[in-house]
Design an enzyme around this catalytic site. Structure first.
Site, PDB file in Angstrom:
ATOM      1  N   LYS A   1     109.889  36.024  43.750  1.00 28.77           N
ATOM      2  CA  LYS A   1     109.923  35.167  44.946  1.00 28.77           C
ATOM      3  C   LYS A   1     108.640  35.389  45.720  1.00 28.77           C
ATOM      4  O   LYS A   1     107.998  36.439  45.577  1.00 28.77           O
ATOM      5  CB  LYS A   1     111.109  35.540  45.832  1.00 28.77           C
ATOM      6  CG  LYS A   1     111.506  34.455  46.799  1.00 28.77           C
ATOM      7  CD  LYS A   1     112.393  33.413  46.131  1.00 28.77           C
ATOM      8  CE  LYS A   1     112.810  32.317  47.078  1.00 28.77           C
ATOM      9  NZ  LYS A   1     113.855  31.473  46.497  1.00 28.77           N
TER      10      LYS A   1
ATOM     11  N   LYS B   1     120.494  35.633  39.513  1.00 31.35           N
ATOM     12  CA  LYS B   1     120.843  34.219  39.358  1.00 31.35           C
ATOM     13  C   LYS B   1     120.453  33.661  37.986  1.00 31.35           C
ATOM     14  O   LYS B   1     121.241  32.978  37.335  1.00 31.35           O
ATOM     15  CB  LYS B   1     120.112  33.435  40.455  1.00 31.35           C
ATOM     16  CG  LYS B   1     120.518  32.004  40.598  1.00 31.35           C
ATOM     17  CD  LYS B   1     119.674  31.305  41.663  1.00 31.35           C
ATOM     18  CE  LYS B   1     119.704  32.050  42.988  1.00 31.35           C
ATOM     19  NZ  LYS B   1     118.962  31.339  44.045  1.00 31.35           N
TER      20      LYS B   1
ATOM     21  N   SER C   1     114.700  23.701  37.128  1.00 33.95           N
ATOM     22  CA  SER C   1     113.311  24.148  36.989  1.00 33.95           C
ATOM     23  C   SER C   1     113.032  24.554  35.541  1.00 33.95           C
ATOM     24  O   SER C   1     111.963  24.282  34.990  1.00 33.95           O
ATOM     25  CB  SER C   1     113.043  25.355  37.890  1.00 33.95           C
ATOM     26  OG  SER C   1     112.735  24.944  39.195  1.00 33.95           O
TER      27      SER C   1
HETATM   28  P1  NAD Z   1     114.820  23.042  53.702  1.00 33.22           P
HETATM   29  O1  NAD Z   1     113.658  23.590  54.419  1.00 33.22           O
HETATM   30  O2  NAD Z   1     114.711  21.727  53.026  1.00 33.22           O
HETATM   31  O3  NAD Z   1     116.088  22.961  54.706  1.00 33.22           O
HETATM   32  C1  NAD Z   1     116.520  24.019  55.506  1.00 33.22           C
HETATM   33  C2  NAD Z   1     117.400  23.434  56.594  1.00 33.22           C
HETATM   34  O4  NAD Z   1     118.033  24.484  57.335  1.00 33.22           O
HETATM   35  C3  NAD Z   1     116.654  22.596  57.623  1.00 33.22           C
HETATM   36  O5  NAD Z   1     117.436  21.437  57.901  1.00 33.22           O
HETATM   37  C4  NAD Z   1     116.619  23.486  58.874  1.00 33.22           C
HETATM   38  O6  NAD Z   1     116.557  22.734  60.072  1.00 33.22           O
HETATM   39  C5  NAD Z   1     117.963  24.176  58.722  1.00 33.22           C
HETATM   40  N1  NAD Z   1     118.147  25.400  59.493  1.00 33.22           N
HETATM   41  C6  NAD Z   1     117.305  26.436  59.695  1.00 33.22           C
HETATM   42  N2  NAD Z   1     117.883  27.371  60.483  1.00 33.22           N
HETATM   43  C7  NAD Z   1     119.135  26.909  60.773  1.00 33.22           C
HETATM   44  C8  NAD Z   1     120.241  27.400  61.532  1.00 33.22           C
HETATM   45  N3  NAD Z   1     120.179  28.580  62.144  1.00 33.22           N
HETATM   46  N4  NAD Z   1     121.366  26.650  61.612  1.00 33.22           N
HETATM   47  C9  NAD Z   1     121.441  25.462  60.999  1.00 33.22           C
HETATM   48  N5  NAD Z   1     120.429  24.949  60.264  1.00 33.22           N
HETATM   49  C10 NAD Z   1     119.297  25.660  60.163  1.00 33.22           C
HETATM   50  O7  NAD Z   1     115.252  24.186  52.676  1.00 33.22           O
HETATM   51  P2  NAD Z   1     116.124  24.065  51.353  1.00 33.22           P
HETATM   52  O8  NAD Z   1     115.206  23.949  50.203  1.00 33.22           O
HETATM   53  O9  NAD Z   1     117.197  23.069  51.554  1.00 33.22           O
HETATM   54  O10 NAD Z   1     116.733  25.532  51.298  1.00 33.22           O
HETATM   55  C11 NAD Z   1     117.888  25.883  52.065  1.00 33.22           C
HETATM   56  C12 NAD Z   1     118.502  27.131  51.471  1.00 33.22           C
HETATM   57  O11 NAD Z   1     118.843  26.867  50.115  1.00 33.22           O
HETATM   58  C13 NAD Z   1     117.589  28.357  51.449  1.00 33.22           C
HETATM   59  O12 NAD Z   1     118.356  29.533  51.623  1.00 33.22           O
HETATM   60  C14 NAD Z   1     117.030  28.335  50.044  1.00 33.22           C
HETATM   61  O13 NAD Z   1     116.604  29.613  49.612  1.00 33.22           O
HETATM   62  C15 NAD Z   1     118.247  27.852  49.289  1.00 33.22           C
HETATM   63  N6  NAD Z   1     117.919  27.279  47.994  1.00 33.22           N
HETATM   64  C16 NAD Z   1     117.153  26.163  47.895  1.00 33.22           C
HETATM   65  C17 NAD Z   1     116.846  25.667  46.627  1.00 33.22           C
HETATM   66  C18 NAD Z   1     116.041  24.399  46.453  1.00 33.22           C
HETATM   67  O14 NAD Z   1     115.868  23.983  45.297  1.00 33.22           O
HETATM   68  N7  NAD Z   1     115.582  23.778  47.501  1.00 33.22           N
HETATM   69  C19 NAD Z   1     117.318  26.315  45.475  1.00 33.22           C
HETATM   70  C20 NAD Z   1     118.127  27.440  45.626  1.00 33.22           C
HETATM   71  C21 NAD Z   1     118.413  27.922  46.894  1.00 33.22           C
END
Ligand code: NAD
Length: 407
Positions: free
Chosen positions: A105, A93, A347
């Site tokens: 990670k 990425k 970031s």
């Molecule tokens: P978060 O914890 O804020 O949100 C995750 C959400 O997914 C929650 O609402 C949870 O209830 C929901 N969830 C979990 N299992 C589920 C399922 N089976 N079906 C439906 N919903 C479900 O996390 P986030 O930071 O939003 O991260 C979400 C994804 O995005 C992850 O894969 C993370 O690696 C990726 N990501 C996040 C960031 C970031 O900056 N936050 C950056 C790049 C990638």
């Protein structure tokens, strides 16, 4: 359940097979091996005075292009293979979005919702002490991921400062604004995915009003749902870990966010039908934005998916078998290593601001972000067109070429 690390290695093998003259064998070999794996167990004193040991990980996959960079996840499913996959994807990425970082990670196997605020802080500080030797603002720079946030990053900076005797804000990104954080970092992953979607919109012949489903309603999911809503698209379905809700004419996303914030659940949102998580993935819509966890689109689900575009905000939501099915069905997968790279790109801006003691406005941050996301999207699209590859394969080719130049 599919193994995220095996999936990541299959993706790498597939690219080596599909683009042999374009991708060198040396870099493929390099990217099969992590630089360092840190596996720790550490005690935390719980509120009742007992002591519990937790298992934590930090995987440093590759640093040919710069310091290791990648988030920290607090989740019961965290294990070594998941962290290795995520560290590998971070390496790809950071190269796709062309920032001078490698990939890493980390995470702790814990359900933070079962901890009190005090226990969460003590766990965060204990984990920071466990990995302190291997992190640093020019060595390995953590950030938030699933179930971690600005408060947790602030505790880490503080704890690390106690060890070294000096606060170094550039150690961690995703901090709070008052503690060296960047404007726009909180919403950057969704914002970046939006810029990527716009870059693909015309190419994919998508209209001005798409029907969209968003799986996962946390940081990334809420922001992308809000952006689709603000730009006049119909967000027909959203879900969280308990289930989903659906409204054929589009949900009022600001009202859904208010409802979820106050009731902690999506259920009971006025006028919406409740649906299962699986039904969300296969519902009638044009675009799905998986924004939760890995392995959501499997070979069982993929044949039933009705959307024509998958915008991957989550890391690793599509298994290699599902990818093949999507390619046959002419479903475009805009891959995680491009679509969610706005988080790490911002970031990088936060780190630059910390290093130079500057504070940029949100407008400055988003202008720079749009520049990086547009350039990365165009690079991926043109490689896919030139070599007849999927968007994921093209993104990998781009990354492998860039990382390969540093061998
Ligand atoms: P978060 O914890 O804020 O949100 C995750 C959400 O997914 C929650 O609402 C949870 O209830 C929901 N969830 C979990 N299992 C589920 C399922 N089976 N079906 C439906 N919903 C479900 O996390 P986030 O930071 O939003 O991260 C979400 C994804 O995005 C992850 O894969 C993370 O690696 C990726 N990501 C996040 C960031 C970031 O900056 N936050 C950056 C790049 C990638």
């Amino acid at each position: 359940m599919a193994n995220a690390f095996e999936n990541a290695m299959k993706q790498l093998a597939e690219v080596a097979k599909r683009a042999p003259g374009v991708v060198g064998t040396e870099i493929v070999e390099y990217l099969h091996h992590p630089v360092r794996i840190v596996d720790v167990e550490f005690p935390v004193v719980m509120d009742n005075g007992s002591r519990t040991f937790f298992h934590g990980y930090r995987v440093q996959w590759n640093n040919l292009r710069g310091p290791f960079k990648g988030g920290l996840r607090f989740h019961p499913q965290v294990d070594m293979d998941e962290v290795k996959a995520l560290a590998f994807w971070m390496t790809i990425k950071c190269a796709v979005v062309n920032i001078p970082y490698g990939g890493g990670k980390g995470g702790v196997a814990v359900d933070p919702k079962r901890l009190s605020a005090g226990e969460l802080e003590r766990l965060t500080r204990a984990f920071t002490r466990s990995i302190a030797d291997v992190i640093g603002s020019d060595k390995d720079i953590p950030a938030p991921d699933v179930n971690t946030n600005a408060q947790i990053m602030d505790w880490m900076v503080d704890e690390y400062g106690k060890i070294t005797g000096k606060i170094d804000y550039a150690l961690i990104t995703g901090k709070s604004l008052g503690n060296g954080g960047s404007e726009g970092r909180g919403t950057a992953t969704g914002q970046g995915a939006w810029y990527v979607f716009e870059a693909y919109q015309k190419k994919l012949g998508l209209g001005e009003t798409c029907k969209v489903a968003v799986q996962g309603f946390g940081n990334a999911g809420q922001v992308i749902a809000s952006l689709f809503y603000q730009h006049g698209h119909q967000v027909v379905a959203v879900s969280d870990s308990h289930g989903g809700i659906y409204q054929e004419n589009g949900l009022d996303i600001p009202a859904v966010i208010t409802h979820k914030t106050s009731t902690k659940t999506l259920a009971g949102f006025p006028g919406a039908k409740e649906m299962s998580q699986e039904d969300l993935l296969t519902c009638a819509c044009d675009v799905i934005a998986p924004s939760a966890l890995e392995n959501q689109f499997t070979k069982e689900i993929a044949p039933r998916v009705q959307a024509k575009v998958i915008l991957e905000l989550a890391n690793g939501p599509t298994t290699p078998e599902a990818d093949e099915i999507f390619a046959q069905k002419n479903v475009t997968v805009i891959p995680d290593v491009l679509a969610n790279s706005g988080g790490v790109a911002t970031s990088f801006f936060e780190w630059q601001q910390n290093k130079s003691n500057e504070h940029w406005t949100e407008q400055q941050v988003f202008e720079k972000l749009k520049g990086l996301m547009d350039a990365a999207s165009q690079d991926v699209i043109s490689i896919a067109d030139q070599h007849h590859l999927t968007q994921r394969q093209a993104a990998f080719v781009l990354a492998l070429k860039r990382i390969g130049e540093k061998i």
